[in-house]
Design an enzyme around this catalytic site. Sequence first.
Site, short mmCIF file in Angstrom:
data_model
loop_
_atom_site.label_atom_id
_atom_site.label_comp_id
_atom_site.label_asym_id
_atom_site.label_seq_id
_atom_site.Cartn_x
_atom_site.Cartn_y
_atom_site.Cartn_z
N ASN A 9 0.88 -1.17 0.00
CA ASN A 9 0.00 0.00 0.00
C ASN A 9 0.91 1.22 0.00
O ASN A 9 1.51 1.55 1.02
CB ASN A 9 -0.88 -0.04 1.27
CG ASN A 9 -1.71 1.21 1.45
OD1 ASN A 9 -1.79 2.06 0.56
ND2 ASN A 9 -2.32 1.33 2.62
N LYS A 11 0.19 4.28 -0.28
CA LYS A 11 -0.42 5.48 0.33
C LYS A 11 -0.12 6.71 -0.53
O LYS A 11 -0.03 6.58 -1.75
CB LYS A 11 0.06 5.64 1.78
CG LYS A 11 -0.14 4.35 2.59
CD LYS A 11 -0.01 4.54 4.07
CE LYS A 11 -0.25 3.20 4.75
NZ LYS A 11 -0.21 3.29 6.21
N HIS A 96 -9.57 1.18 4.55
CA HIS A 96 -8.33 1.40 5.30
C HIS A 96 -8.62 2.35 6.47
O HIS A 96 -9.42 3.27 6.35
CB HIS A 96 -7.24 1.99 4.39
CG HIS A 96 -5.90 1.97 5.05
ND1 HIS A 96 -5.53 2.92 5.96
CD2 HIS A 96 -4.88 1.08 4.98
CE1 HIS A 96 -4.32 2.63 6.42
NE2 HIS A 96 -3.90 1.52 5.83
N GLU A 98 -7.08 4.76 7.63
CA GLU A 98 -6.86 6.18 7.33
C GLU A 98 -8.07 6.77 6.60
O GLU A 98 -8.42 7.94 6.79
CB GLU A 98 -5.56 6.35 6.53
CG GLU A 98 -4.34 6.11 7.42
CD GLU A 98 -3.13 5.51 6.72
OE1 GLU A 98 -3.02 5.57 5.49
OE2 GLU A 98 -2.27 4.95 7.44
N GLU A 167 -5.80 -4.92 10.33
CA GLU A 167 -4.74 -3.95 10.61
C GLU A 167 -5.05 -3.21 11.90
O GLU A 167 -5.86 -2.28 11.91
CB GLU A 167 -4.64 -2.93 9.47
CG GLU A 167 -4.32 -3.55 8.13
CD GLU A 167 -3.72 -2.51 7.18
OE1 GLU A 167 -2.58 -2.71 6.76
OE2 GLU A 167 -4.38 -1.50 6.90
N GLY A 173 2.27 2.13 10.85
CA GLY A 173 3.25 3.20 10.73
C GLY A 173 3.89 3.60 12.05
O GLY A 173 4.56 4.62 12.14
N SER A 213 3.14 -2.23 10.50
CA SER A 213 4.59 -2.33 10.76
C SER A 213 5.15 -3.72 10.48
O SER A 213 6.01 -4.20 11.21
CB SER A 213 4.90 -1.89 12.19
OG SER A 213 4.53 -0.53 12.37
P1 PGA Z 1 2.62 0.13 7.71
O1 PGA Z 1 1.18 0.36 7.04
O2 PGA Z 1 3.16 -1.17 7.14
O3 PGA Z 1 3.45 1.31 7.29
O4 PGA Z 1 2.43 0.05 9.17
C1 PGA Z 1 0.32 -0.71 6.79
C2 PGA Z 1 -0.96 -0.17 6.19
O5 PGA Z 1 -1.44 0.88 6.61
O6 PGA Z 1 -1.53 -0.80 5.27
#
Ligand code: PGA
Length: 251
Positions: A9, A11, A96, A98, A167, A173, A213
């Site tokens: 992803n 982003k 997601h 976000e 997630e 992140g 992460s």
């Molecule tokens: P990350 O993000 O691996 O940077 O923690 C995962 C995601 O949001 O899909």
Amino acid sequence: MRKNIVAGNWKMNKNLQEGIALAKELNEALTADKPNCDVVICTPFIHLASVTPIVDSAIIGVGAENCADKVSGAYTGEVSAEMVASTGAQYVILGHSERRSYYGETVEILEEKVKLALANNLTPIFCIGEVLEERKAEKQNEVVAAQLASVFTLSAEDFGKIILAYEPVWAIGTGLTATPEQAQDIHAYIRSLIAEKYGQEVADNCSILYGGSCKPSNAKELFAKPDVDGGLIGGAALKVADFKGIIDAFK
Ligand code: PGA
């Protein structure tokens, strides 16, 4: 049969030229050393039409990170599922955290998005997961069960076409990762909910990815758990060495 999948992803990272370069580099690395799992890269909308022709579709699938909850029309700035599919993309991340928290995407909006994605032959990668306060209050099971309402209105046949990604928001992140045991516990719970709703066979065939992460150093342990079928990767998907390190966890 349930598939092992590693999906990236991107982003809101990489301009068009950088995105093309990253896709080319990944394609070269994975053509030279074939993965033992399905690999998908989900990119910003503007990259899709350029990235789909440069990756070998037998090795790397391409997806969007979102799509509109409407078919077409006067929705300035939105991109429909049909538009995504017309670029040659085959996947779309939906729900997601976000999108849920910064853009107010609700269970009902996501239900529309999932239906439109499926109607346009896109495979939704549908994300669920709790925030830290909910985990501290041990409410994670309740939270994911409520989020699944967006996809539990699908027929069994359509549900069989989607990929789920668990997630935990506190791990996205942040460098904090769920332990393999925490991931296994909730993935098994999610699978039990699918079994209750659609039967054991549909549940057994559903790929449930872990995200938050995930990196080369922890992917193998996480993916070794019986109900963890791969990962949805944010930060580590932006560097070929890291992303390939995670893909190689299946070797
Ligand atoms: P990350 O993000 O691996 O940077 O923690 C995962 C995601 O949001 O899909």
